[in-house]
Design an enzyme around this catalytic site. Structure first.
Site, PDB file in Angstrom:
ATOM      1  N   ASP A   9       0.826  -1.212   0.000  1.00 32.01           N
ATOM      2  CA  ASP A   9       0.000   0.000   0.000  1.00 32.01           C
ATOM      3  C   ASP A   9       0.860   1.263   0.000  1.00 32.01           C
ATOM      4  O   ASP A   9       1.973   1.266   0.521  1.00 32.01           O
ATOM      5  CB  ASP A   9      -0.914  -0.024   1.239  1.00 32.01           C
ATOM      6  CG  ASP A   9      -2.121   0.896   1.082  1.00 32.01           C
ATOM      7  OD1 ASP A   9      -2.341   1.419  -0.034  1.00 32.01           O
ATOM      8  OD2 ASP A   9      -2.839   1.098   2.078  1.00 32.01           O
ATOM      9  N   ASN A  57     -10.962  -2.504  -5.562  1.00 32.28           N
ATOM     10  CA  ASN A  57     -10.195  -1.530  -6.346  1.00 32.28           C
ATOM     11  C   ASN A  57     -10.830  -1.216  -7.708  1.00 32.28           C
ATOM     12  O   ASN A  57     -10.464  -0.226  -8.354  1.00 32.28           O
ATOM     13  CB  ASN A  57      -8.735  -1.984  -6.530  1.00 32.28           C
ATOM     14  CG  ASN A  57      -7.890  -1.871  -5.277  1.00 32.28           C
ATOM     15  OD1 ASN A  57      -6.955  -2.651  -5.073  1.00 32.28           O
ATOM     16  ND2 ASN A  57      -8.193  -0.915  -4.407  1.00 32.28           N
TER      17      ASN A  57
HETATM   18  C1  IPE Z   1      -5.497  -2.707  -0.308  1.00 31.83           C
HETATM   19  O1  IPE Z   1      -5.176  -1.359  -0.406  1.00 31.83           O
HETATM   20  C2  IPE Z   1      -5.391  -3.353  -1.649  1.00 31.83           C
HETATM   21  C3  IPE Z   1      -4.049  -3.416  -2.228  1.00 31.83           C
HETATM   22  C4  IPE Z   1      -2.920  -3.046  -1.659  1.00 31.83           C
HETATM   23  C5  IPE Z   1      -4.008  -3.970  -3.547  1.00 31.83           C
HETATM   24  P1  IPE Z   1      -6.297  -0.230  -0.558  1.00 31.83           P
HETATM   25  O2  IPE Z   1      -5.541   1.050  -0.590  1.00 31.83           O
HETATM   26  O3  IPE Z   1      -7.182  -0.539  -1.692  1.00 31.83           O
HETATM   27  O4  IPE Z   1      -7.099  -0.419   0.797  1.00 31.83           O
HETATM   28  P2  IPE Z   1      -7.949   0.619   1.654  1.00 31.83           P
HETATM   29  O5  IPE Z   1      -8.959   1.220   0.725  1.00 31.83           O
HETATM   30  O6  IPE Z   1      -6.989   1.644   2.156  1.00 31.83           O
HETATM   31  O7  IPE Z   1      -8.537  -0.193   2.759  1.00 31.83           O
HETATM   32  C1  IPE Z   2      -1.654   0.246  -3.335  1.00 32.07           C
HETATM   33  O1  IPE Z   2      -1.419   1.603  -3.451  1.00 32.07           O
HETATM   34  C2  IPE Z   2      -1.775  -0.423  -4.680  1.00 32.07           C
HETATM   35  C3  IPE Z   2      -3.177  -0.677  -5.109  1.00 32.07           C
HETATM   36  C4  IPE Z   2      -4.239  -0.590  -4.359  1.00 32.07           C
HETATM   37  C5  IPE Z   2      -3.354  -1.077  -6.485  1.00 32.07           C
HETATM   38  P1  IPE Z   2      -2.606   2.658  -3.403  1.00 32.07           P
HETATM   39  O2  IPE Z   2      -2.967   3.027  -4.807  1.00 32.07           O
HETATM   40  O3  IPE Z   2      -3.708   2.175  -2.547  1.00 32.07           O
HETATM   41  O4  IPE Z   2      -1.855   3.882  -2.708  1.00 32.07           O
HETATM   42  P2  IPE Z   2      -2.505   4.921  -1.707  1.00 32.07           P
HETATM   43  O5  IPE Z   2      -3.093   4.143  -0.570  1.00 32.07           O
HETATM   44  O6  IPE Z   2      -3.547   5.664  -2.481  1.00 32.07           O
HETATM   45  O7  IPE Z   2      -1.351   5.777  -1.297  1.00 32.07           O
HETATM   46 MG    MG Z   3      -4.116   2.388  -0.549  1.00 29.35          MG
END
Ligand code: IPE
Ligand code: IPE
Ligand code: MG
Length: 226
Positions: A9, A57
């Site tokens: 993340d 996502n």
């Molecule tokens: C979890 O991260 C999914 C991945 C890292 C692929 P998200 O960024 O989607 O999760 P939330 O929304 O903060 O819970």
């Molecule tokens: C995690 O990074 C990767 C995916 C969920 C695909 P994020 O895109 O959630 O990054 P933040 O949480 O917005 O920084």
């Molecule tokens: Mg995230």
């Protein structure tokens, strides 16, 4: 440690801090994954599972979703030779049928080509723990004798992770302390490690810190030593 799982993340925030498009963060995240795989191999970890795209996502902008899908398909195309050479078995868990037919084909081909590898990279793609559990329950209900008793082993063998040991340690980067629908069944006795570092910045020193922390945990699994 046999199996490390990572909620990668913070790619978006990494990019935003640099005034770059979010997709650049995801690209940097793919490089971090490459590096992490090498740290794992050097440390004797046999399985690495990474959360790349959740069932939730899909709610992101069309641009971000299609950019991520392209990145994945690029990852598969560019990594084939290296994965085979380095003995990495590639495997995907999640709702594959949500993915384009082209991507599904690329995934199946890479899984087939790398099936002899002795290190396993599991990529969770359009993955949700609840969704996986529901699909497993549906599979069980479809058995020849649906009224036969069901053991935990029967259930586990219907999950996407069939044959893969449960994760020993789950790392989540970027300061969030939640599971976000990752490996709900499999995480029953996993240890957790949270770090504020954003995924693209996750380096050898951070990896070592996480493993060091894990090595000090006492995993009782409900029992008591004395
Ligand atoms: C979890 O991260 C999914 C991945 C890292 C692929 P998200 O960024 O989607 O999760 P939330 O929304 O903060 O819970
Ligand atoms: C995690 O990074 C990767 C995916 C969920 C695909 P994020 O895109 O959630 O990054 P933040 O949480 O917005 O920084
Ligand atoms: Mg995230």
């Amino acid at each position: 440690m046999e199996h490390l799982a990572v909620i990668m993340d913070g790619n978006g925030r990494w990019a935003e801090r640099r005034h770059l498009p979010r997709l650049m963060g995801h690209r940097a995240g793919a490089d971090a994954l490459d590096r992490c795989m090498h740290y794992c191999k050097a440390a004797g970890v046999r399985y690495l599972t990474v959360y790349a795209f959740s069932t939730e996502n899909w709610k992101r902008s069309e641009d971000e979703v299609s950019g991520l899908m392209k990145l994945l398909s690029g990852f598969i195309a560019s990594k084939e030779k290296t994965l085979v050479k380095e003995g990495v078995r590639f495997r995907v868990i999640g709702r594959r049928t949500d993915l384009s037919e082209k991507l599904q084909g690329e995934i199946a081909a890479l899984e087939e080509k790398t099936k002899g590898g002795d290190f396993t990279l599991v990529v969770a793609l359009s993955y949700g723990g609840r969704d996986e559990i529901v699909r497993a329950a549906a599979k069980l209900a479809g058995r020849a004798d649906p009224s036969a008793p069901v053991t935990e082993q029967d259930f586990a063998s219907c999950l996407d992770t069939a044959g893969i040991p449960d994760p020993d340690l789950i790392i989540r980067t970027s300061g969030e302390q939640r599971i976000s629908n990752f490996l709900l069944w499999q995480a029953a006795y996993a240890e957790f490690y949270f770090t504020d570092v954003l995924w693209p910045d996750f380096d050898q020193a951070e990896f070592d810190k996480a493993l060091e922390s894990y090595s000090k945990r006492e995993r009782r699994m409900g029992g008591r030593l004395k």
